[in-house]
Design a protein around this motif. Structure first.
Motif, PDB file in Angstrom:
ATOM      1  N   GLY A 246      10.404 -17.600  18.993  1.00  0.00           N
ATOM      2  CA  GLY A 246      11.917 -17.171  18.396  1.00  0.00           C
ATOM      3  C   GLY A 246      11.782 -17.642  17.414  1.00  0.00           C
ATOM      4  N   PHE A 247      11.030 -18.233  16.512  1.00  0.00           N
ATOM      5  CA  PHE A 247      11.399 -19.088  15.569  1.00  0.00           C
ATOM      6  C   PHE A 247      11.910 -17.729  14.610  1.00  0.00           C
ATOM      7  N   ILE A 248      13.052 -18.028  13.166  1.00  0.00           N
ATOM      8  CA  ILE A 248      13.617 -17.257  12.170  1.00  0.00           C
ATOM      9  C   ILE A 248      13.027 -17.827  11.127  1.00  0.00           C
ATOM     10  N   SER A 249      12.245 -16.597  10.304  1.00  0.00           N
ATOM     11  CA  SER A 249      12.139 -17.706   8.760  1.00  0.00           C
ATOM     12  C   SER A 249      12.701 -17.456   7.742  1.00  0.00           C
ATOM     13  N   VAL A 250      12.900 -18.606   7.646  1.00  0.00           N
ATOM     14  CA  VAL A 250      14.035 -19.023   6.130  1.00  0.00           C
ATOM     15  C   VAL A 250      13.443 -19.871   5.361  1.00  0.00           C
ATOM     16  N   GLN A 251      13.510 -18.917   3.732  1.00  0.00           N
ATOM     17  CA  GLN A 251      13.274 -19.782   2.836  1.00  0.00           C
ATOM     18  C   GLN A 251      13.680 -20.957   1.985  1.00  0.00           C
ATOM     19  N   VAL A 252      13.530 -21.757   1.767  1.00  0.00           N
ATOM     20  CA  VAL A 252      14.241 -23.020   1.109  1.00  0.00           C
ATOM     21  C   VAL A 252      14.040 -22.744  -0.445  1.00  0.00           C
ATOM     22  N   PRO A 253      14.526 -24.159  -0.933  1.00  0.00           N
ATOM     23  CA  PRO A 253      14.280 -24.137  -2.563  1.00  0.00           C
ATOM     24  C   PRO A 253      13.132 -24.568  -2.584  1.00  0.00           C
ATOM     25  N   ILE A 254      12.916 -24.238  -3.978  1.00  0.00           N
ATOM     26  CA  ILE A 254      11.703 -24.591  -4.642  1.00  0.00           C
ATOM     27  C   ILE A 254      12.616 -26.068  -5.829  1.00  0.00           C
ATOM     28  N   ILE A 255      14.354 -25.256  -6.238  1.00  0.00           N
ATOM     29  CA  ILE A 255      14.276 -26.381  -7.509  1.00  0.00           C
ATOM     30  C   ILE A 255      15.201 -27.168  -6.111  1.00  0.00           C
ATOM     31  N   THR A 256      15.219 -28.398  -6.766  1.00  0.00           N
ATOM     32  CA  THR A 256      15.948 -29.236  -5.635  1.00  0.00           C
ATOM     33  C   THR A 256      16.540 -30.375  -6.163  1.00  0.00           C
ATOM     34  N   THR A 257      17.963 -30.849  -5.891  1.00  0.00           N
ATOM     35  CA  THR A 257      18.269 -32.391  -6.343  1.00  0.00           C
ATOM     36  C   THR A 257      17.497 -33.677  -5.316  1.00  0.00           C
ATOM     37  N   THR A 258      17.283 -33.316  -4.245  1.00  0.00           N
ATOM     38  CA  THR A 258      17.253 -34.466  -2.892  1.00  0.00           C
ATOM     39  C   THR A 258      15.501 -33.897  -2.998  1.00  0.00           C
ATOM     40  N   ASP A 259      15.230 -35.422  -2.672  1.00  0.00           N
ATOM     41  CA  ASP A 259      14.010 -36.177  -2.682  1.00  0.00           C
ATOM     42  C   ASP A 259      13.828 -36.393  -1.122  1.00  0.00           C
ATOM     43  N   CYS A 260      13.119 -35.384   0.017  1.00  0.00           N
ATOM     44  CA  CYS A 260      13.120 -35.462   1.159  1.00  0.00           C
ATOM     45  C   CYS A 260      12.328 -36.779   1.236  1.00  0.00           C
ATOM     46  N   ASN A 261      11.218 -37.391   1.089  1.00  0.00           N
ATOM     47  CA  ASN A 261      10.933 -38.322   0.679  1.00  0.00           C
ATOM     48  C   ASN A 261      11.296 -39.744   0.601  1.00  0.00           C
ATOM     49  N   GLY A 262      12.510 -39.543  -0.243  1.00  0.00           N
ATOM     50  CA  GLY A 262      12.380 -40.681  -0.751  1.00  0.00           C
ATOM     51  C   GLY A 262      11.775 -40.949  -2.204  1.00  0.00           C
ATOM     52  N   THR A 366      16.990 -32.780 -10.990  1.00  0.00           N
ATOM     53  CA  THR A 366      16.530 -31.416 -10.400  1.00  0.00           C
ATOM     54  C   THR A 366      14.819 -31.475 -10.501  1.00  0.00           C
ATOM     55  N   PHE A 367      14.578 -31.277  -9.381  1.00  0.00           N
ATOM     56  CA  PHE A 367      12.933 -31.583  -8.690  1.00  0.00           C
ATOM     57  C   PHE A 367      12.144 -29.978  -8.609  1.00  0.00           C
ATOM     58  N   LEU A 368      10.847 -30.544  -8.626  1.00  0.00           N
ATOM     59  CA  LEU A 368      10.333 -29.312  -7.696  1.00  0.00           C
ATOM     60  C   LEU A 368      10.328 -30.084  -6.287  1.00  0.00           C
ATOM     61  N   THR A 369      10.477 -29.273  -5.448  1.00  0.00           N
ATOM     62  CA  THR A 369      10.594 -30.259  -4.276  1.00  0.00           C
ATOM     63  C   THR A 369       9.254 -29.748  -3.225  1.00  0.00           C
ATOM     64  N   VAL A 370       9.635 -31.324  -2.714  1.00  0.00           N
ATOM     65  CA  VAL A 370       8.457 -31.973  -2.072  1.00  0.00           C
ATOM     66  C   VAL A 370       7.828 -31.294  -0.505  1.00  0.00           C
ATOM     67  N   SER A 371       9.540 -31.625   0.185  1.00  0.00           N
ATOM     68  CA  SER A 371       8.785 -30.600   1.169  1.00  0.00           C
ATOM     69  C   SER A 371      10.736 -30.012   0.953  1.00  0.00           C
ATOM     70  N   LEU A 571      17.823 -48.359   1.700  1.00  0.00           N
ATOM     71  CA  LEU A 571      16.437 -47.713   0.548  1.00  0.00           C
ATOM     72  C   LEU A 571      16.906 -47.555  -0.378  1.00  0.00           C
ATOM     73  N   GLY A 572      18.331 -47.704  -1.001  1.00  0.00           N
ATOM     74  CA  GLY A 572      19.191 -47.866  -2.678  1.00  0.00           C
ATOM     75  C   GLY A 572      19.317 -46.516  -3.359  1.00  0.00           C
ATOM     76  N   LEU A 573      19.343 -44.891  -2.308  1.00  0.00           N
ATOM     77  CA  LEU A 573      18.908 -43.960  -2.147  1.00  0.00           C
ATOM     78  C   LEU A 573      20.542 -43.370  -2.870  1.00  0.00           C
ATOM     79  N   TYR A 578      23.199 -36.747  -0.520  1.00  0.00           N
ATOM     80  CA  TYR A 578      22.608 -37.033   0.583  1.00  0.00           C
ATOM     81  C   TYR A 578      24.288 -35.934   1.114  1.00  0.00           C
ATOM     82  N   GLU A 579      24.891 -36.306   0.658  1.00  0.00           N
ATOM     83  CA  GLU A 579      26.871 -36.178   1.426  1.00  0.00           C
ATOM     84  C   GLU A 579      26.361 -34.777   2.406  1.00  0.00           C
TER      85      GLU A 579
END
Length: 627
Positions: A246-262, A366-371, A571-573, A578-579
């Motif tokens: 029952g999972f739904i497929s979602v495409q996430v951005p390739i270009i993003t301003t958010t650093d997932c790992n930090g 902006t960055f290429l997404t890490v995650s 962590l000084g992010l 991240y708002e």
């Protein structure tokens, strides 16, 4: 020959269905049948593929019938048949050739020599049969295709890599081999020739490391073909698991301003383009790349002096015209180079301005997404259970057999779930993929076991049937510190990061099966992972598998706004990035968790390969993305 015709005329009890979007029959539908294709004997098919190997067998021509001695004197030979050479026939029909033979022949002995030479030229090639092993990429096996020289000269078919489309009748193989059927060709519809002297796969065995140099051709090898079919099956299997639950497929951005790992090394994306660079460069500029503008101007000055000298000495007009034209081209080239230098200077100034503005406002970067897990959270908190499959990027310069800058990631995010739930899901997901590839790629897995790793099928079956070892980070430290034969003798202190070598030692040497390590120190994991009640550890886990290392990383994510805000500040992010992520906690928060599976490493585990570049169709290595 009669028996072959009899077999060809035997009606087939099972009718083969051609591929819907072409007339050809896939070799997989013939060669992977349980009966080896016996029920298909006598059926007419059209197949296409590439020649993997070949041989030509010459036919024995029967000697002329021997006449009895008594009949030699009275027997009359048919005109133009036995006893008459090609040259004699030509002489009888072409008087001019008869004259040449008389002039050049001289004596009867020299005439006989000339006749022998002409006979050799006009003598037809002896009949032969071409035996071809043909593959169309649908399975690891090849089909033996038999072509008589009366249909097509064998020299057009024998080179490895030649592409053919042929039509014929399936018959039982006259020689016992791996396959019970072969194709007797009646029509050759297409021949795609190959430049054999330059074809990189002309040798029977090319090392897999060497195949990386011919990425566009290497899929024609049986090894890479099997790996890609296994990869395709794993992709479908992963989607099937998610669909079944029952999972739904979602495409996430390739270009993003958010650093997932930090703290990841990321590829920065800029929207600045040099308009001059978008147009095609003049050929002359491309050819002299690296030549300075000063050198071109100096050459133009010398050629200008030559033109003036030719004018003064009243030289011939052709020499003067050629010199003038040469000078004109050199001046044009100098102008083009000068314009390009000015354009580069402007672009450099713009880049400096962009860098300075980016330094003052981190939100503009902006960055290429890490995650994609942070973005998936937003949909998990609306749709419940979601997943995404796509490329992820890490700008690490060091080369590793387990990582390249661009790799595919399969990511899952679930609402209303905690750490124990997500570890159970990762356990089931990994076992499902192992079982899926064994059930859906039996022939490819058999080939992989023969050529790459003879224990690969056993390893996959062992994973399916065994329970994974689950230990906390603290337990992992104690176990590793008790090992005396480790390469690294330094004792691990609390808070130390577990290296790839440490994790691999747990699964390869100590437990000898997949291991899940959980409850890491908060300093070792990203800011969004949920803080445990002890205040020191977070609800994160890594799944480590033998010979591969860390394959899956996951966590329960922090749903408490205050604690998440504190982690971001500590962590000084940049908080403004991240708002939107904090908003998920302000508006209907929920406990949720997820994980990321490094898909390319899953292919590595399924096939037994040791370098991820051999498991990716077009691997991107640092400084080598030139295609």
């Amino acid at each position: 020959m009669d028996s072959g015709k009899a077999m060809a005329s035997t009606p087939a009890t099972t009718q083969l269905t051609p591929f819907k979007y072409s007339n050809r029959v896939l070799l997989k539908t013939i060669l992977e049948r349980s009966d080896g294709g016996l029920e298909l004997i006598g059926q007419r098919v059209l197949i296409g593929g590439w020649v993997k190997s070949s041989k030509e067998v010459m036919k024995q021509t029967p000697p002329p019938p021997h006449l009895p001695a008594a009949d030699h004197e009275t027997a009359r030979e048919p005109e133009g048949k036995s006893g008459v050479s090609c040259v004699e026939i030509l002489q009888s029909r072409i008087p001019f050739l008869r004259t040449i033979v008389k002039v050049l022949g001289g004596s009867s002995s020299s005439s006989n020599t000339l006749r022998e030479r002409l006979d050799a030229v006009f003598k037809p090639a002896p009949p032969s049969t071409a035996f071809l092993k043909v593959s169309d990429g649908s399975c690891p096996a090849t089909l033996q295709v038999i072509v008589e020289s009366s249909i097509v000269p064998p020299c057009q078919l024998l080179h490895t890599g030649t592409c053919i489309t042929v039509e014929g009748v399936l018959q039982q193989s006259l020689v016992q081999s791996k396959h019970v059927v072969e194709l007797r060709v009646e029509k050759v519809l297409h021949i795609g020739t190959v430049d054999y002297s330059k074809y990189p796969l002309s040798k029977k065995r090319v090392p897999i490391e060497k195949l990386r140099e011919c990425f566009h051709i290497r899929a024609r090898t049986t090894t890479v073909g099997s790996v890609m079919r296994i990869r395709s099956a794993l992709t479908f299997g992963a989607h099937t698991f998610c669909h079944n639950h029952g999972f739904i497929s979602v495409q996430v951005p390739i270009i993003t301003t958010t650093d997932c790992n930090g703290f990841s090394e990321k590829y920065k994306v800029t929207g600045l383009f040099d308009k001059a660079g978008q147009t095609e460069e003049p050929k002359a500029i491309a050819e002299i790349e690296g030549v300075s503008l000063e050198a071109i101007k100096a050459a133009a000055k010398e050629k200008s002096s030559l033109v003036e000298e030719l004018k003064r000495t009243d030289s011939n007009k052709e020499a003067l015209a050629a010199a003038v034209q040469d000078l004109r081209k050199t001046n044009e080239l100098a102008s083009q180079l000068e314009a390009r230098e000015k354009s580069k200077l402007k672009t450099s100034q713009k880049l400096d301005n962009v860098k300075s503005s980016e330094g003052s406002s981190s939100s503009s970067q902006t960055f290429l997404t890490v995650s994609g897990r942070l973005h998936l959270e937003s949909y998990a908190c609306s749709l419940g259970n979601v997943y995404s499959f796509g490329p992820r990027f890490r700008a690490d310069k060091g080369e590793s057999p387990k990582h390249v800058p661009e790799m595919l990631m399969f990511e899952i995010e679930m609402a209303f779930s905690q750490l124990e739930d997500v570890m159970n899901c990762a356990d089931d997901f990994f076992k499902f993929l192992c079982k899926w590839v064994l059930e859906n790629c039996p022939e490819d897995m058999k080939f992989v076991t023969e050529r790459i790793d003879r224990n690969r099928i056993d390893r996959l079956q062992s994973v399916i049937s065994s329970s994974f070892e689950r230990i906390s980070y603290a337990e992992a430290l104690n176990v590793l510190n008790k090992v005396t034969d480790k390469k690294v003798e330094t004792k691990l202190q609390w808070g130390a990061a577990l290296t790839e070598e440490d994790l691999s030692h747990l699964s390869d040497e100590i437990y000898k099966k997949p291991v899940i390590v959980y409850n890491y120190p908060k300093e070792a994991k990203p800011f969004y992972v949920r803080l445990n009640d002890d205040g020191k550890t977070v609800a994160a886990f890594d799944m480590v598998v033998p010979k591969i290392g860390k394959l899956i990383s996951g966590s329960q994510n922090e749903e408490r706004t205050r604690i998440l805000s504190t982690r971001i500040e500590d962590l000084g992010l940049p908080r403004e990035q991240y708002e939107w992520y904090l908003d998920l906690r302000r508006h209907g928060t929920v406990k949720h968790s997820g994980f990321s599976l490094e898909f390319d490493l899953m292919v590595l585990f399924a096939t037994g390969l040791t370098d991820v570049r051999d498991a990716i169709p077009f691997p991107r290595s640092y400084g080598k993305a030139n295609y």
